[in-house]
Design a protein around this motif. Structure first.
Motif, PDB file in Angstrom:
ATOM      1  N   ASP A  63      -2.531  -0.137  -4.153  1.00 35.66           N
ATOM      2  CA  ASP A  63      -1.465  -1.128  -4.106  1.00 35.66           C
ATOM      3  C   ASP A  63      -0.452  -0.821  -5.200  1.00 35.66           C
ATOM      4  O   ASP A  63      -0.785  -0.822  -6.384  1.00 35.66           O
ATOM      5  N   LEU A 116      -6.459   1.273   8.151  1.00 36.30           N
ATOM      6  CA  LEU A 116      -6.459  -0.170   7.866  1.00 36.30           C
ATOM      7  C   LEU A 116      -7.853  -0.785   7.998  1.00 36.30           C
ATOM      8  O   LEU A 116      -8.245  -1.638   7.197  1.00 36.30           O
ATOM      9  N   HIS A 117      -8.616  -0.305   9.004  1.00 37.04           N
ATOM     10  CA  HIS A 117      -9.962  -0.871   9.208  1.00 37.04           C
ATOM     11  C   HIS A 117     -10.875  -0.596   8.021  1.00 37.04           C
ATOM     12  O   HIS A 117     -11.806  -1.343   7.744  1.00 37.04           O
ATOM     13  N   ARG A 118     -10.637   0.501   7.311  1.00 36.31           N
ATOM     14  CA  ARG A 118     -11.425   0.788   6.103  1.00 36.31           C
ATOM     15  C   ARG A 118     -10.856   0.046   4.900  1.00 36.31           C
ATOM     16  O   ARG A 118     -11.602  -0.488   4.068  1.00 36.31           O
ATOM     17  N   VAL A 119      -9.509  -0.002   4.845  1.00 34.71           N
ATOM     18  CA  VAL A 119      -8.851  -0.615   3.683  1.00 34.71           C
ATOM     19  C   VAL A 119      -9.225  -2.093   3.562  1.00 34.71           C
ATOM     20  O   VAL A 119      -9.490  -2.584   2.464  1.00 34.71           O
ATOM     21  N   VAL A 120      -9.286  -2.805   4.696  1.00 33.04           N
ATOM     22  CA  VAL A 120      -9.631  -4.233   4.612  1.00 33.04           C
ATOM     23  C   VAL A 120     -11.054  -4.432   4.093  1.00 33.04           C
ATOM     24  O   VAL A 120     -11.391  -5.497   3.585  1.00 33.04           O
ATOM     25  N   GLU A 121     -11.885  -3.384   4.205  1.00 30.00           N
ATOM     26  CA  GLU A 121     -13.242  -3.500   3.674  1.00 30.00           C
ATOM     27  C   GLU A 121     -13.337  -2.989   2.243  1.00 30.00           C
ATOM     28  O   GLU A 121     -14.440  -2.829   1.706  1.00 30.00           O
ATOM     29  N   GLY A 122     -12.173  -2.659   1.677  1.00 28.59           N
ATOM     30  CA  GLY A 122     -12.183  -2.193   0.287  1.00 28.59           C
ATOM     31  C   GLY A 122     -12.425  -0.703   0.159  1.00 28.59           C
ATOM     32  O   GLY A 122     -12.609  -0.191  -0.953  1.00 28.59           O
ATOM     33  N   TYR A 178       0.830  -1.202   0.000  1.00 30.88           N
ATOM     34  CA  TYR A 178       0.000   0.000   0.000  1.00 30.88           C
ATOM     35  C   TYR A 178       0.863   1.251   0.000  1.00 30.88           C
ATOM     36  O   TYR A 178       1.903   1.294   0.662  1.00 30.88           O
ATOM     37  N   THR A 197      -2.797   4.909  10.458  1.00 23.34           N
ATOM     38  CA  THR A 197      -2.829   3.482  10.140  1.00 23.34           C
ATOM     39  C   THR A 197      -3.176   3.247   8.672  1.00 23.34           C
ATOM     40  O   THR A 197      -3.475   2.110   8.290  1.00 23.34           O
ATOM     41  N   GLU A 216       1.674  -4.479   9.162  1.00 20.11           N
ATOM     42  CA  GLU A 216       0.449  -5.212   8.850  1.00 20.11           C
ATOM     43  C   GLU A 216       0.477  -5.535   7.358  1.00 20.11           C
ATOM     44  O   GLU A 216       1.456  -5.241   6.671  1.00 20.11           O
ATOM     45  N   GLN A 217      -0.602  -6.100   6.859  1.00 19.25           N
ATOM     46  CA  GLN A 217      -0.647  -6.457   5.444  1.00 19.25           C
ATOM     47  C   GLN A 217      -0.355  -5.235   4.573  1.00 19.25           C
ATOM     48  O   GLN A 217      -0.722  -4.114   4.898  1.00 19.25           O
TER      49      GLN A 217
END
Lengths: 177, 313
Positions: A143, A119-125, A3, A116, A77-78
């Motif tokens: 990405d 990240l909590h939003r990114v994992v949901e697209g 990212y 961050t 993290e990822q």
């Protein structure tokens, strides 16, 4: 996956919407901020040049904060996003000292806090809060390894710079010039 | 001309306008840690050389200060933590890349070892001392039998501890003043010098005091040599390090550094020690006190000034 973010310094008007969006989205305590806007003016009057930059954690590839953390609270993290596990952080301040961008602060609750990349939003697209609210659409997130992502497209045909590359941190926020 | 403004506003406590996240606790710990490392180094060295009899203060009495200094230093480190109740997380992992992890583990080993060392000499210093439990008596015998081995372990740990106080700072590439590999050896030598000064101050026997005084003179010369090299290195380096050096060469820390650390803390005590060695009578408290004062000032100045220095972009 890697990212990254690109920010167009020619489109940014310094409205600070990204700052407020982040504070609201991440419940940042009053008086603190995870991102901020710098207006940098250089030259000699009347030949002056102004650059406006929305700055935050650079989620460096070679992160001094992750390296110096004695407990492993600061970690990748990822997609190379650097985050802090609150219940592992002892608040020693080493990572704050190690960051050339002063992107970390000591949260009033004791642990160290920082951007961050949402990240909590990114994992949901979703995009990070700052990117999603930008009224001039000067911020691109995605990405780097995907050639069609917003960020890859944004940096493909533009000159860009990173902040303090000489610090050796390999920052992952690209400022389009 | 270049002017940078936070147009979004930014005034984060202890970060803006310049970093100030480490306060008095850290330099106090660095001072106490260096002092403890210095005393332990000499105590172990003379034990390994088999000179316990000639150097009783170094080996037996000064080492009593070490557990106190280390415990106090650890307490200050604890005070510095902002998420205190999670401090035990330090001991759930070993992170080789993190100097602070090295330091935490070294302290975890060297503090109890120094306590054991001091405890094994209590009976000798106070013959009336009674351990009350047989198991403690047995343990004491075991320690006394293995003192040389303990000394070897302690001399290695003492060097790690002393050098760590400098590496803790020098590993931060974001703070140009600290980011020099000379800082580790410089803090080690300075810590050993404060340790030697403490032993010198406590020594009752003249020959022991004079030997420590000679050792201290050597350490002070090495320290001065390192300080000159530190600034030579900075001035021959990049813009941020030149700026860092300028804090001491005309900037805000010029008087405090050259006046208190170099002149009062190194040169004056060195001259007094030379006079002492030439036969003049100098009260030992003056050079020893000045060296301790200089060592403490050095750490306070380095920690505070280092946090002001930063990358420019």
């Amino acid at each position: 996956m890697r990212y990254a973010m690109a920010i167009d310094t020619r489109k940014c008007v310094g409205c600070s919407d990204c700052v407020v969006a982040c504070q609201v989205e991440n419940n940042v305590p009053i008086g603190y901020c995870r991102d901020w806007v710098v207006e940098s003016t250089s030259g000699t009057y009347p030949v002056l040049q102004t650059e406006i930059r929305s700055e935050r954690c650079n989620h460096c590839d070679n992160s001094p904060c992750v390296r110096c953390c004695p407990t492993g609270a600061s970690h990748f993290e990822q997609g190379g996003i650097v985050t802090v596990t609150h219940h592992k952080c002892i608040g020693c301040g080493a990572c704050i000292q190690s960051c050339p961008y002063d992107a970390r602060y000591s949260h009033p609750d004791g642990y160290v806090d920082k951007c961050t990349f949402c990240l909590h939003r990114v994992v949901e697209g979703l995009k990070p809060a700052c990117v999603s609210v930008c009224p001039t659409k000067c911020m691109y997130f995605g990405d780097l390894e995907d050639p069609n992502s917003d960020v890859s497209v944004a940096i493909r045909h533009r000159n860009y710079k990173t902040l303090a590359p000489e610090a050796g941190t390999k920052p992952q926020i690209f400022y389009l010039l | 001309m270049k002017e940078e403004l936070f147009v979004s506003g930014r005034d984060i406590p202890n970060i803006d306008p310049f970093l100030n996240i480490w306060h008095w606790q850290i330099p106090m710990y660095l001072f106490l840690g260096g002092l403890a490392a210095g005393i332990l180094f000499f105590a172990s060295l003379f034990t390994i050389m088999g000179k316990e009899k000639e150097m009783p203060t170094t080996v037996k009495r000064a080492t009593l200060l070490v557990p106190i200094a280390l415990s106090l230093g650890l307490f200050f480190l604890f005070l510095d933590l902002k998420h205190k109740l999670w401090f035990w997380q330090l001991y759930t992992t070993i992170r080789l890349e993190s100097p602070m992890s090295w330091g935490a583990w070294t302290l975890m080993v060297i503090t109890p070892l120094s306590m054991v060392w001091s405890a094994s000499y209590l009976k000798e210093l106070w013959p009336a001392w009674d351990w009350k439990f047989k198991i403690l008596d047995d343990f004491e015998k075991l320690v006394i039998k293995n003192r040389k081995g303990l000394a070897w372990a302690m001399i290695i740990l003492a060097v790690i501890l002393g050098i760590y106080t400098g590496i803790l700072l020098s590993a931060f590439n974001a703070r140009p003043l600290w980011n020099t590999s000379l800082l580790g050896p410089l803090f080690l030598v300075s810590g050993m010098s404060t340790g030697a000064a403490t032993i010198m101050w406590m020594a009752k026997d003249k020959s022991e005091r004079l030997l420590m005084s000679k050792i201290d003179l050597l350490l002070i010369s090495i320290e001065l040599f390192f300080i000159v090299h530190l600034f030579m290195g900075f001035l021959a380096s990049n813009a941020v390090q030149i700026e860092a050096a300028n804090l001491f060469l005309g900037g805000a820390f010029t008087v405090s550094f050259w006046g208190f650390v170099v002149v009062l803390g190194l040169i004056v005590p060195a001259l007094l020690e030379i006079l002492e060695l030439r036969g003049y009578h100098i009260p030992v408290a003056i050079p020893a006190g000045l060296i301790l004062f200089g060592g403490m000032m050095f750490r306070f100045i380095m920690v505070e000034a280092g946090q002001i220095t930063r990358y420019l972009y």
